[in-house]
Design an enzyme around this catalytic site. Structure first.
Site, short mmCIF file in Angstrom:
data_model
loop_
_atom_site.label_atom_id
_atom_site.label_comp_id
_atom_site.label_asym_id
_atom_site.label_seq_id
_atom_site.Cartn_x
_atom_site.Cartn_y
_atom_site.Cartn_z
CG MET A 78 -23.92 -10.79 10.57
SD MET A 78 -23.18 -10.10 12.08
CE MET A 78 -24.38 -10.55 13.33
CG ASP B 167 -31.83 -7.14 19.98
OD1 ASP B 167 -30.82 -7.86 19.92
OD2 ASP B 167 -32.37 -6.65 18.97
CB SER C 296 -30.29 -7.25 11.76
OG SER C 296 -29.22 -7.27 12.67
CD GLN C 297 -23.82 -5.96 9.15
OE1 GLN C 297 -23.47 -6.57 10.14
NE2 GLN C 297 -23.20 -6.11 7.99
CG HIS D 28 -31.49 -9.24 16.60
ND1 HIS D 28 -31.50 -7.86 16.67
CD2 HIS D 28 -30.88 -9.55 15.43
CE1 HIS D 28 -30.91 -7.37 15.60
NE2 HIS D 28 -30.53 -8.37 14.82
#
Length: 309
Positions: A44, A235, A117-118, A291
């Site tokens: 993202m 995170d 991530s996403q 993250h």
């Protein structure tokens, strides 16, 4: 003797560059090398052509493995690509990813994948719904694979964050949010499971949590040779961070965390996670920071460990 600073003439450098590209072509298209091509799927807010992130990462992996490596872009321009993981719904993101993969002849024989991530939810959707050409080994870096229950960069246990979460929760399962915001497609509110199952067309579907189970998802998932899940111990983006190992809050609770093997999707083997684990194809790892704070050398270490097959 040999001059250590000698870099070669322009023609020699050009020859080396051309030969490297030829070798990469032979490896990825003709399959004469054991190292498969690699795709990278950004997260993202990032974009495939990011000169400060995704491009250097791609180049480093390509140099390290001497194989074809590509960043998948979801948009036609950098701005569209950057905004896509907000404004393009998850089902559509998976479809675009599949189109891009199938349009790349280097990937025709299958490939290894790295998600950030996403981007890992996109890869997961592709594996379960398409997987043609197949993903062989997949490294998930801090992927919210079991969804999120908290506002990004906000601790779910803190009062102010609970206000954000309640606000998001009220909107997440409306048709407006589900048809506008990608993050709503994997928002799993543990206090509103019936609403989640009814309104969300992405996460409960690939989890096989709905009444109608898609057997193809499990069949495709089990074709993975290795799934590597990396969790960020500090995170502040993914809540709960246990989602990065397929753990999550127990239904009906905002305090009880279920480990991977305690979740319904594992115990009932809804999409093949338990079977993959028992076959020795699941590996868990951690990073110390927040993250996506993973040093390049550590990422290359994972690549060397799992992609040199």
């Amino acid at each position: 003797g040999i001059n250590a600073e000698y870099m070669g003439t322009p023609s020699e450098c050009l020859f080396f560059f051309v030969m490297m590209k030829v070798l990469i072509f032979l490896c990825s298209v003709l399959g004469v090398c054991s190292i498969r091509p690699v795709i990278l799927m950004h997260g993202m807010g990032d974009f495939a052509n990011n000169p400060l992130g995704m491009i250097p990462i791609r180049n480093a992996i390509e140099k390290n493995l001497t194989t074809y490596v590509t960043n998948i872009a979801l948009g036609a321009t950098d701005l569209e690509d950057q905004m896509s993981e907000f404004l393009v719904l998850m089902n559509k993101e998976v479809d675009i990813f599949a189109q891009k993969v199938r349009a790349d002849s280097h990937l025709a024989g299958g490939f290894n994948a790295i998600g950030l991530s996403q981007g890992n939810l996109i890869i997961r959707g592709y594996v379960e719904r398409y997987n043609d050409p197949p993903v062989y080994n997949w490294i998930s870096i801090h992927g919210p694979l079991a969804g999120v229950a908290g506002f990004p960069h906000c601790n779910y246990s803190e009062s102010i964050c609970k206000l954000f979460d309640e606000f998001l929760g009220d909107l997440a399962y409306t048709s407006l949010a589900q048809n506008v915001l990608a993050q709503a497609n994997y928002f799993r509110d543990p206090l509103r499971i019936p609403a989640y199952l009814k309104a969300d067309s992405f996460l409960p579907d690939i989890n096989n949590e709905k009444a109608t189970v898609n057997a193809t998802y499990k069949t495709n998932f089990l074709k993975l040779e290795k799934l590597v899940l990396i969790k960020a111990l500090k995170d502040t983006m993914v809540y709960p961070k246990d989602s990065e190992w397929f753990g999550f809050y127990a239904d009906g609770s905002t305090t009880e965390i279920l480990n991977l093997n305690e979740t319904r999707w594992y115990k009932e083997d809804l999409f093949g996670l338990q079977s993959l684990d028992k076959a020795g194809k699941l590996a868990l790892g951690t990073t110390d920071g927040d993250h996506l704070q993973i040093p390049l050398k550590d990422l290359l270490g994972l690549v060397n460990q799992y992609f040199r097959n």
